[in-house]
Design an enzyme around this catalytic site. Structure first.
Site, PDB file in Angstrom:
ATOM      1  CD  GLU A 304      -2.656  -1.273   2.565  1.00 12.29           C
ATOM      2  OE1 GLU A 304      -3.631  -2.044   2.607  1.00 12.29           O
ATOM      3  OE2 GLU A 304      -2.269  -0.600   3.549  1.00 12.29           O
ATOM      4  N   GLY A 306       1.799   5.103  -0.646  1.00  9.55           N
ATOM      5  CA  GLY A 306       1.085   6.362  -0.806  1.00  9.55           C
ATOM      6  C   GLY A 306       2.072   7.481  -1.063  1.00  9.55           C
ATOM      7  NE  ARG A 307       5.991   9.360   3.601  1.00  9.64           N
ATOM      8  CZ  ARG A 307       5.641  10.159   4.597  1.00  9.64           C
ATOM      9  NH1 ARG A 307       5.866  11.447   4.491  1.00  9.64           N
ATOM     10  NH2 ARG A 307       5.075   9.683   5.667  1.00  9.64           N
ATOM     11  CB  CYS A 374      -1.575  33.646  14.708  1.00 12.41           C
ATOM     12  SG  CYS A 374      -1.927  35.122  13.750  1.00 12.41           S
TER      13      CYS A 374
END
Length: 447
Positions: A304, A306-307, A374
């Site tokens: 699997e 992905g990245r 911020c």
């Protein structure tokens, strides 16, 4: 699609820096610009504004094909959590990959893009009733059971005449991954069922006792940013050992083994990426040896990524808003930040931003690239090497930005998430539009 004019390319970067982190289509252009997929980065910024993310379609497809070549007899499932859009779904489908989804939202988006639900795997440590109902209604291929409570819930949702293929997620007790927060193969985190205390074995027995559930195999996922093949070989041996015990206890030979993903990519020069071809050879050898020793037939393998598919195909473009000297430090503030990329704040990830669109007149120096949000922790790149004359209005490009940026983006400060643009063969097209003020207003119904 719209074709953007591409000036003649040069053969090397003017400053001699390498492009090893960039998509293979990246070329140097006169005046300090770069092109990706045949499209100049300054043209992308001018046309679509900044911040903006681009995806090199050719790079995504090439990486899909590399996995299919490395694992020709395995099921390769793209991990949608890394980045999901209807175009990305279509690319994965056309390149012969399945899809790994983690929610009803991911599942439904993929179905709207025409992806066959039978080629999907549904994950999640805490699937909601809506997740399960959607998966069953649409006909998802496999549901990965991650906790004992899911067994009864899934069986009840199916009813006495229903049938669903499932896998059991196992925590094999292996520590691997680039950060404590992304190590998921150990027994002290929220994913999977441990082998050592019998939880995995007990769950398997309960699944086998439910006629509505068809147990097709075991699943494990060790973590993310794993650069060595050794943890995967260890996982194969432990998982095959468990499969042998299941056979001995229940007389059932499981036909599938899913080793998850977590394959590392390089974010900075010199970092190690996982060698996919070596991984495939190592896993196949470990699987053959372990199964022979256990007298088991070799199960069909599932992986699997992905990245490793989408990460290096992405580039983020930011415009410099301010430059500030504070003591010995030089802060360069850009028009994006943790709202579109929370990973540096979450995991301390380091990137390699680059000035594009002009030739610098000063030598590089260490700067801190910060976002506009911020938070003091809104740092995109610490100790980044940028020209000492960096100034407001400059364009910065950050490679390896395709994974876990926009998929983890937030609405913090109501800045709005950036658009995604696909580039290929000199053309650029919008995949996901910029989030606008009207989007925030339409969700706010409190007056």
């Amino acid at each position: 699609m719209t074709t953007l004019h591409t000036p003649p390319e040069t053969t090397a970067t003017p400053d001699g820096s390498d492009l090893s982190l960039w998509p293979a289509s990246t070329r140097c252009l006169p005046g300090g610009d770069l092109s990706v997929g045949g499209v100049p980065l300054t043209g992308i910024a001018d046309r679509f504004g900044t911040p903006v993310y681009l995806l090199d379609e050719g790079e995504v497809r090439a990486r899909c094909r590399a996995y299919r070549r490395a694992f020709p007899d395995a099921g390769v499932f793209y991990a949608a959590k890394a980045f999901l859009s209807r175009a990305m779904v279509r690319w994965a489908d056309e390149e012969g990959l399945g899809l790994d989804v983690c929610s009803a939202g991911e599942l439904r988006l993929a179905v709207t893009a025409g992806f066959p639900p039978g080629d999907m795997v549904l994950h999640g440590n805490a699937k909601s009733p809506h997740d399960l109902e959607t998966a069953l209604r649409l006909g998802v291929g496999r549901v990965v059971i991650d906790s004992p409570s899911e067994i009864a819930r899934l069986a009840a949702a199916l009813g006495p005449d229903g049938r669903q293929k499932v896998m059991v997620r196992v925590a094999p007790g292996i520590s691997a991954g680039g950060h404590d927060k992304i190590r998921t193969g150990t027994e002290d985190q929220k994913f999977g069922l441990a082998i050592s205390d019998g939880s995995a074995q007990h769950a398997v027995a309960r699944v086998l006792d439910r006629p509505e559930l068809e147990l097709t195999g075991l699943h494990c996922h060790l973590g993310s940013q794993i650069a060595s093949v050794k943890p995967y070989a260890t996982a194969v041996r432990r998982m095959v050992g468990l499969m042998a015990r299941i056979r001995d206890a229940h007389g059932v030979v499981l036909p599938e083994l899913d080793l998850g993903g977590g394959h590392a990519v390089a974010y900075r020069p010199g970092e190690r990426a996982l060698d996919v071809d070596r991984l495939a050879r190592t896993v196949r050898a470990a699987l053959a040896d372990s199964c022979a020793a256990a007298r088991l037939p070799v199960p069909r393998l599932l992986v699997e990524p992905g990245r490793a598919v989408v990460g290096p195909a992405g580039v983020a473009l930011y415009r410099v808003l301010a430059v500030k000297h504070t003591g010995e430090r030089l802060f360069v503030a850009v028009d994006g930040g943790m709202g579109d990329n929370p990973r540096p704040a979450l995991y301390g990830v380091r990137y390699t931003p680059r000035l594009v669109g002009r030739l610098p007149a000063a030598a590089p120096r260490a700067v801190t690239v910060v976002g506009r949000h911020c938070e003091a922790g809104d740092v995109l790149a610490a100790d980044a090497g940028l020209p000492g004359d960096v100034r407001p209005g400059d364009l910065l490009a950050v490679p390896v930005s395709g994974a876990y940026h926009l998929s983890m983006a937030s609405g913090y400060n109501l800045v709005g998430r950036p658009p995604v643009v696909a580039v290929t063969e000199g053309r650029a097209r919008l995949l996901v539009r910029r989030e606008a003020a009207a989007d925030f207003r339409s969700r706010d119904v409190g007056l």
